[in-house]
Design a protein around this motif. Structure first.
Motif, PDB file in Angstrom:
ATOM      1  N   LYS B 319       0.822  -1.215   0.000  1.00  0.00           N
ATOM      2  CA  LYS B 319       0.000   0.000   0.000  1.00  0.00           C
ATOM      3  C   LYS B 319       0.853   1.261   0.000  1.00  0.00           C
ATOM      4  CE  LYS B 319      -0.746   0.148   4.994  1.00  0.00           C
ATOM      5  NZ  LYS B 319      -1.512  -0.334   6.104  1.00  0.00           N
ATOM      6  N   TYR B 320       2.118   1.146   0.424  1.00  0.00           N
ATOM      7  CA  TYR B 320       2.998   2.319   0.440  1.00  0.00           C
ATOM      8  C   TYR B 320       3.870   2.420  -0.793  1.00  0.00           C
ATOM      9  CZ  TYR B 320       1.971   2.662   5.451  1.00  0.00           C
ATOM     10  OH  TYR B 320       1.359   2.775   6.651  1.00  0.00           O
ATOM     11  N   PHE B 321       4.361   1.271  -1.270  1.00  0.00           N
ATOM     12  CA  PHE B 321       5.443   1.306  -2.249  1.00  0.00           C
ATOM     13  C   PHE B 321       5.012   0.954  -3.662  1.00  0.00           C
ATOM     14  CE2 PHE B 321       7.301   0.600   1.921  1.00  0.00           C
ATOM     15  CZ  PHE B 321       8.208   1.643   1.963  1.00  0.00           C
ATOM     16  N   SER B 322       3.717   0.667  -3.863  1.00  0.00           N
ATOM     17  CA  SER B 322       3.259   0.383  -5.218  1.00  0.00           C
ATOM     18  C   SER B 322       3.385   1.656  -6.053  1.00  0.00           C
ATOM     19  CB  SER B 322       1.793  -0.074  -5.170  1.00  0.00           C
ATOM     20  OG  SER B 322       1.021   0.945  -4.554  1.00  0.00           O
ATOM     21  N   ALA B 323       3.238   1.495  -7.360  1.00  0.00           N
ATOM     22  CA  ALA B 323       3.519   2.604  -8.283  1.00  0.00           C
ATOM     23  C   ALA B 323       2.773   3.882  -7.918  1.00  0.00           C
ATOM     24  CB  ALA B 323       3.179   2.182  -9.700  1.00  0.00           C
ATOM     25  N   ASP B 324       1.573   3.747  -7.327  1.00  0.00           N
ATOM     26  CA  ASP B 324       0.877   4.976  -6.958  1.00  0.00           C
ATOM     27  C   ASP B 324       0.832   5.160  -5.437  1.00  0.00           C
ATOM     28  OD1 ASP B 324      -2.415   3.544  -7.746  1.00  0.00           O
ATOM     29  OD2 ASP B 324      -0.673   2.832  -6.612  1.00  0.00           O
ATOM     30  N   GLY B 325       1.617   4.364  -4.715  1.00  0.00           N
ATOM     31  CA  GLY B 325       1.673   4.518  -3.261  1.00  0.00           C
ATOM     32  C   GLY B 325       2.423   5.787  -2.893  1.00  0.00           C
ATOM     33  N   PRO B 326       2.165   6.308  -1.690  1.00  0.00           N
ATOM     34  CA  PRO B 326       2.772   7.587  -1.303  1.00  0.00           C
ATOM     35  C   PRO B 326       4.290   7.515  -1.133  1.00  0.00           C
ATOM     36  CG  PRO B 326       1.562   6.606   0.544  1.00  0.00           C
ATOM     37  CD  PRO B 326       1.243   5.785  -0.661  1.00  0.00           C
ATOM     38  N   LEU B 327       4.809   6.319  -0.893  1.00  0.00           N
ATOM     39  CA  LEU B 327       6.251   6.210  -0.653  1.00  0.00           C
ATOM     40  C   LEU B 327       6.966   5.506  -1.802  1.00  0.00           C
ATOM     41  CD1 LEU B 327       6.194   5.255   3.134  1.00  0.00           C
ATOM     42  CD2 LEU B 327       6.392   7.518   2.120  1.00  0.00           C
ATOM     43  N   HIS B 328       6.298   5.451  -2.941  1.00  0.00           N
ATOM     44  CA  HIS B 328       6.876   4.760  -4.093  1.00  0.00           C
ATOM     45  C   HIS B 328       8.278   5.274  -4.409  1.00  0.00           C
ATOM     46  CE1 HIS B 328       7.278   2.819  -7.920  1.00  0.00           C
ATOM     47  NE2 HIS B 328       7.452   3.985  -8.512  1.00  0.00           N
ATOM     48  N   GLN B 329       8.463   6.563  -4.186  1.00  0.00           N
ATOM     49  CA  GLN B 329       9.740   7.208  -4.470  1.00  0.00           C
ATOM     50  C   GLN B 329      10.912   6.459  -3.817  1.00  0.00           C
ATOM     51  OE1 GLN B 329      10.284   9.512  -6.485  1.00  0.00           O
ATOM     52  NE2 GLN B 329      12.026  10.732  -5.888  1.00  0.00           N
ATOM     53  N   PHE B 330      10.698   5.938  -2.606  1.00  0.00           N
ATOM     54  CA  PHE B 330      11.783   5.236  -1.900  1.00  0.00           C
ATOM     55  C   PHE B 330      12.194   3.981  -2.657  1.00  0.00           C
ATOM     56  CE2 PHE B 330      10.437   7.642   1.890  1.00  0.00           C
ATOM     57  CZ  PHE B 330      11.668   8.059   2.316  1.00  0.00           C
ATOM     58  N   ALA B 331      11.215   3.262  -3.194  1.00  0.00           N
ATOM     59  CA  ALA B 331      11.538   2.052  -3.943  1.00  0.00           C
ATOM     60  C   ALA B 331      12.390   2.416  -5.159  1.00  0.00           C
ATOM     61  CB  ALA B 331      10.252   1.349  -4.375  1.00  0.00           C
ATOM     62  N   VAL B 332      12.057   3.547  -5.780  1.00  0.00           N
ATOM     63  CA  VAL B 332      12.826   4.007  -6.941  1.00  0.00           C
ATOM     64  C   VAL B 332      14.256   4.346  -6.529  1.00  0.00           C
ATOM     65  CG1 VAL B 332      12.990   5.799  -8.711  1.00  0.00           C
ATOM     66  CG2 VAL B 332      10.749   4.887  -8.048  1.00  0.00           C
ATOM     67  N   LEU B 333      14.373   5.089  -5.430  1.00  0.00           N
ATOM     68  CA  LEU B 333      15.710   5.484  -4.966  1.00  0.00           C
ATOM     69  C   LEU B 333      16.554   4.256  -4.673  1.00  0.00           C
ATOM     70  CD1 LEU B 333      14.833   8.374  -2.463  1.00  0.00           C
ATOM     71  CD2 LEU B 333      15.715   8.585  -4.774  1.00  0.00           C
ATOM     72  N   SER B 334      15.933   3.280  -4.008  1.00  0.00           N
ATOM     73  CA  SER B 334      16.660   2.078  -3.635  1.00  0.00           C
ATOM     74  C   SER B 334      17.113   1.332  -4.887  1.00  0.00           C
ATOM     75  CB  SER B 334      15.764   1.200  -2.767  1.00  0.00           C
ATOM     76  OG  SER B 334      16.508   0.165  -2.222  1.00  0.00           O
ATOM     77  N   GLN B 335      16.200   1.202  -5.855  1.00  0.00           N
ATOM     78  CA  GLN B 335      16.529   0.534  -7.116  1.00  0.00           C
ATOM     79  C   GLN B 335      17.703   1.217  -7.801  1.00  0.00           C
ATOM     80  OE1 GLN B 335      15.978  -1.974  -8.670  1.00  0.00           O
ATOM     81  NE2 GLN B 335      14.026  -2.899  -8.377  1.00  0.00           N
ATOM     82  N   LYS B 336      17.664   2.544  -7.854  1.00  0.00           N
ATOM     83  CA  LYS B 336      18.595   3.281  -8.704  1.00  0.00           C
ATOM     84  C   LYS B 336      19.939   3.562  -8.039  1.00  0.00           C
ATOM     85  CE  LYS B 336      16.876   6.385 -12.020  1.00  0.00           C
ATOM     86  NZ  LYS B 336      16.128   5.725 -13.069  1.00  0.00           N
ATOM     87  N   PHE B 337      19.899   3.911  -6.748  1.00  0.00           N
ATOM     88  CA  PHE B 337      21.099   4.521  -6.167  1.00  0.00           C
ATOM     89  C   PHE B 337      21.768   3.717  -5.048  1.00  0.00           C
ATOM     90  CE2 PHE B 337      18.532   8.531  -7.191  1.00  0.00           C
ATOM     91  CZ  PHE B 337      19.091   8.629  -8.453  1.00  0.00           C
ATOM     92  N   ALA B 338      21.141   2.631  -4.600  1.00  0.00           N
ATOM     93  CA  ALA B 338      21.659   1.975  -3.394  1.00  0.00           C
ATOM     94  C   ALA B 338      22.987   1.279  -3.651  1.00  0.00           C
ATOM     95  CB  ALA B 338      20.644   0.972  -2.865  1.00  0.00           C
ATOM     96  N   LEU B 339      23.856   1.397  -2.689  1.00  0.00           N
ATOM     97  CA  LEU B 339      25.145   0.729  -2.760  1.00  0.00           C
ATOM     98  C   LEU B 339      25.444   0.180  -1.367  1.00  0.00           C
ATOM     99  CD1 LEU B 339      27.716   0.284  -4.526  1.00  0.00           C
ATOM    100  CD2 LEU B 339      28.636   2.323  -3.458  1.00  0.00           C
ATOM    101  N   ALA B 340      25.780  -1.104  -1.315  1.00  0.00           N
ATOM    102  CA  ALA B 340      26.031  -1.710  -0.010  1.00  0.00           C
ATOM    103  C   ALA B 340      27.366  -1.228   0.539  1.00  0.00           C
ATOM    104  CB  ALA B 340      26.031  -3.226  -0.134  1.00  0.00           C
ATOM    105  N   ARG B 341      27.520  -1.325   1.849  1.00  0.00           N
ATOM    106  CA  ARG B 341      28.810  -0.998   2.459  1.00  0.00           C
ATOM    107  C   ARG B 341      29.796  -2.117   2.132  1.00  0.00           C
ATOM    108  NH1 ARG B 341      25.138   0.173   7.494  1.00  0.00           N
ATOM    109  NH2 ARG B 341      23.743  -0.799   5.996  1.00  0.00           N
ATOM    110  N   PRO B 342      31.089  -1.824   2.147  1.00  0.00           N
ATOM    111  CA  PRO B 342      32.039  -2.829   1.650  1.00  0.00           C
ATOM    112  C   PRO B 342      31.946  -4.147   2.417  1.00  0.00           C
ATOM    113  CG  PRO B 342      33.184  -0.951   2.656  1.00  0.00           C
ATOM    114  CD  PRO B 342      31.747  -0.596   2.598  1.00  0.00           C
ATOM    115  N   ALA B 343      31.938  -5.253   1.679  1.00  0.00           N
ATOM    116  CA  ALA B 343      31.801  -6.561   2.300  1.00  0.00           C
ATOM    117  C   ALA B 343      33.161  -7.071   2.755  1.00  0.00           C
ATOM    118  CB  ALA B 343      31.166  -7.538   1.314  1.00  0.00           C
TER     119      ALA B 343
END
Lengths: 328, 390
Positions: B319-343
């Motif tokens: 309900k939050y992260f679907s394409a029209d959910g209010p927090l969808h933007q976070f899913a986009v940010l995570s998809q596009k920009f996330a980088l894990a800390r060094p393993a």
């Protein structure tokens, strides 16, 4: 301080009552055997009663201390697949050569103790003299001064952290009493004020405890001494100098040594308020040892730092013992 | 199985449901759950591992995983690759080419703002495709300060611990620096104290010196809610509260581009199987994990705790992260920009050292020498551990 306790033997029919008067060395073997048996029974009972404490001390004090000594000379890690290796004095060399934070921590620890010991002891005595008078409402003051002592130091630290903020209580207060002429600073973020800020809160928190110790010392001084002094025409100051001060000697030694040891072990306030910062200005030996030994998993190095700390505290305590010994 | 979620009823309810469903779905295995508070969770694991007493299933914070894998606490996960490949890349924990952990969700960071405030000050609203550049962001901060905010930014500097590398090392990466040389895995030299890092940290120091941000509390997003700051750099976990209090005026903006494209941290809590688990039980643990990665459960997690679901399908059902959910933007940010800390198993030292260096710089230490000292500390730890087997 050595205390010898004589335990009366338990009411055990097998062991007769120990002789209370020294008997003449008669060739009465029976009585002597009975006496020996009684003493053995006493020793056994004593050991049985002391054993819980001994077990606890061994498990939680002696063994960890010995482990700490041993680990100081290894490359032990908190978790690691690598086997332990003996590395000699490597950890100590590292501390004294390439770890600037260690030096800074030692310096901060001593600075803290050097200020806190006299200030807290003196302030505690002052408060004790204040609340030792026979006026109404004195109990309320004793309670007020003592409240911070029973409050958790973590809670106290968090509260003071808020008060020290740039727009916190301390600065608003300074601002209003100087009519805005003097603006406070961000006390905990300024390398030149952070340690001072922590000293103030530490003294405020712990002074009540030492006030109570001083108070109990004051109340052991017989009133007759003061009467005699007054008859001799001594004023308040003379009474304090020649009666109160000398009579407080044992209390003084206790206060001095306990404050010193507590001050050298400064940790919680640092951990909660500044984490050693800004720029190492509040890092202390204990904090640094916990940080490296536990949070950075370098148990061997942390143990070495603790060992150095232990030696320092021991030396200081011995010096204090020596300076305050009975000179007779 | 052990979780770190004591005191988090939403999360626990989902676990309970998965476990009940799994135990009912087959007669062979039974999963039993035990919860610890997050604060002492890692200590409990370390103690249990030393006593060879770990449960089969345990969850762990992403960056800690390599340290535990290296210490021999964990066994490779060996879940079907179709499953692990369907998850967000940062929800899968890899160490030395093997998958050791996988999570149901990831968290994301963003800049919260009020639309009305930006419009009033004539500030361009950045988008994922055209985020603020550093020069733009500086101008924004200065403008907002002039408009009456005593400190226009809340970067979360009042916090301590793992938040520091999680929040600020992505900025450093966006500027071209990093915590650590991720290719050779042997040193931080020239990376954490290289010219790009020095440039970034000089900027970081300037932010505090010019009064754009400060490190006074409270930790969290309260300052933004109270409109004491105009921009708040914070995580998805504060989004629901902000939505309720700020409503339609709330903007969830992408992070600033420091030159090499925006970056946010990745890698939240994930699940692994302990090395000491017997073979039959490991099978059971694997069955359970396979069973648990159903989209409906991922959606439940996401909606009960407001975290980003690890699969596309779970996200579309949320309900939050679907394409029209209010927090969808976070899913986009995570998809596009996330980088894990060094393993790397050396991460605990890197993390604490980075925190110290960044705090010192914030408080006015000389940038280059603070970074050099950090590199020295990190490298001497790596050396004393034989490069952690690299």
């Amino acid at each position: 301080m050595t205390a010898t306790f004589r335990l009366d033997s338990p009411a055990d029919p097998a062991t007769p009552e120990p002789a209370r008067t020294p008997t003449a060395p008669a060739a009465d073997g029976k009585r002597r055997r009975a006496k020996n048996a009684a003493r053995r029974g006493e020793a056994r009972a004593g050991l049985a009663m002391a054993s819980p404490a001994i077990v606890l001390l061994l498990t939680f004090l002696i063994v960890p201390v010995l482990l700490g000594f041993a680990l100081s000379f290894t490359n032990a890690r908190l978790i690691s697949p690598e086997p332990l290796r003996f590395v000699g004095f490597d950890n100590f060399v590292r501390a004294f050569t390439i770890d600037p934070t260690f030096f800074r921590s030692a310096l901060n620890t001593f600075a803290f103790a050097a200020v806190v010991v006299p200030v807290q002891a003196g302030f505690g005595l002052f408060l004790a003299l204040m609340v030792n008078q026979k006026i109404r409402g004195v109990t309320a003051f004793r309670v007020i001064f003592f409240i911070p002592v029973v409050t958790s130091i973590v809670v106290v630290s968090i509260l003071w952290k808020f008060m020290y903020q740039p727009d916190g209580l301390v600065n608003s207060f300074i601002n209003s009493i100087t009519f805005g002429a003097w603006q406070g600073t961000a006390w905990l973020d300024n390398p030149s004020t952070a340690l001072f800020a922590i000293i103030v809160l530490s003294v405020w928190q712990a002074v009540g405890f030492h006030m109570l110790i001083w108070l109990s010392g004051l109340q052991t001084i017989p009133e007759e001494l003061y009467e005699a002094a007054r008859i001799d025409g001594a004023g308040t100051w003379r009474q304090f100098r020649d009666v109160t001060w000398p009579c407080l000697r044992p209390t003084r030694i206790f206060v001095l040594i306990t404050i010193t040891i507590a001050a050298l072990g400064l940790f919680v306030q640092i951990d909660v308020m500044t984490q050693g910062g800004p720029i190492d200005s509040t890092s202390t030996l204990v904090y640094h040892a916990v940080l490296t030994g536990y949070r950075q998993q370098q148990i061997g190095y942390g143990s070495a730092l603790s060992l150095v700390f232990f030696v320092i505290v021991l030396v200081i305590a011995l010096i204090q013992r020596h300076l305050t010994r009975d000179k007779d | 199985m052990w979780t770190h979620s004591a005191g988090n009823p939403g999360e626990l309810a989902v676990y309970k449901k998965i476990i009940d469903d799994f135990n009912a779905s087959q007669p062979k295995y039974r999963v039993v759950q035990q919860n610890f508070p997050q604060g002492s969770y890692n200590d409990a694991i370390t103690a249990a591992a030393a006593a060879r007493n770990l449960p089969c299933l345990l969850d762990m914070d992403g960056p800690v995983m390599p340290n535990w894998a290296w210490a021999g606490y964990l066994q490779p996960l060996e879940l079907p690759t179709t499953l692990t490949d369907s998850l967000l890349p940062t929800a899968v924990g890899r160490y030395q080419g093997k998958v050791y952990s996988a999570g149901y969700w990831d968290a994301a960071l963003s800049i919260f703002a009020r639309k009305s405030v930006l419009e009033k000050n004539g500030i361009r609203i950045p988008t994922v495709d055209k985020p603020w550049t550093l020069a733009e962001f500086d101008a924004v901060a200065a403008k907002l300060k002039d408009s009456g905010y005593a400190t226009p930014l809340d970067l979360g500097a009042a916090d301590k611990g793992e938040w520091w590398p999680y929040a600020y090392s992505p900025m450093l990466q966006s500027a071209g620096g990093d915590l650590f040389d991720r290719t050779a895995m042997k040193s931080a030299d020239g990376v954490l104290n290289g010219p790009d890092s020095v440039k970034f940290f000089t900027w970081f120091q300037k932010v505090f010196k010019s009064g754009w941000a400060n490190n006074s509390g409270p930790v969290g997003n309260q300052k933004f809610i109270d409109d004491k700051v105009a921009l708040s750099y914070t995580g998805v976990w504060n989004a629901q509260d902000a939505l309720q209090k700020v409503g339609a005026d709330l903007l969830i903006l992408p992070p600033v581009d420091f030159g090499k494209g925006p970056r946010i941290g990745g890698g939240s809590w994930q699940w692994g199987i302990s090395a000491g688990c017997g073979s039959a039980q490991s099978e059971g643990a694997r069955e359970y994990l396979k069973f648990s990665y159903q989209d409906k459960y991922l959606t439940d997690f996401a909606d009960s705790q407001v975290v980003i679901p690890a699969t596309q399908a779970a996200a579309s059902a949320s309900k939050y992260f679907s394409a029209d959910g209010p927090l969808h933007q976070f899913a986009v940010l995570s998809q596009k920009f996330a980088l894990a800390r060094p393993a790397t198993p050396g991460y605990p030292v890197i993390s604490t050292t980075f925190e110290k260096a960044a705090k010192d710089i914030m408080n006015g230490a000389d940038v280059k020498s603070a970074l050099d000292a950090a590199v020295k500390a990190i490298d001497s730890d790596i050396k004393s551990n034989n490069n952690y087997g690299n």
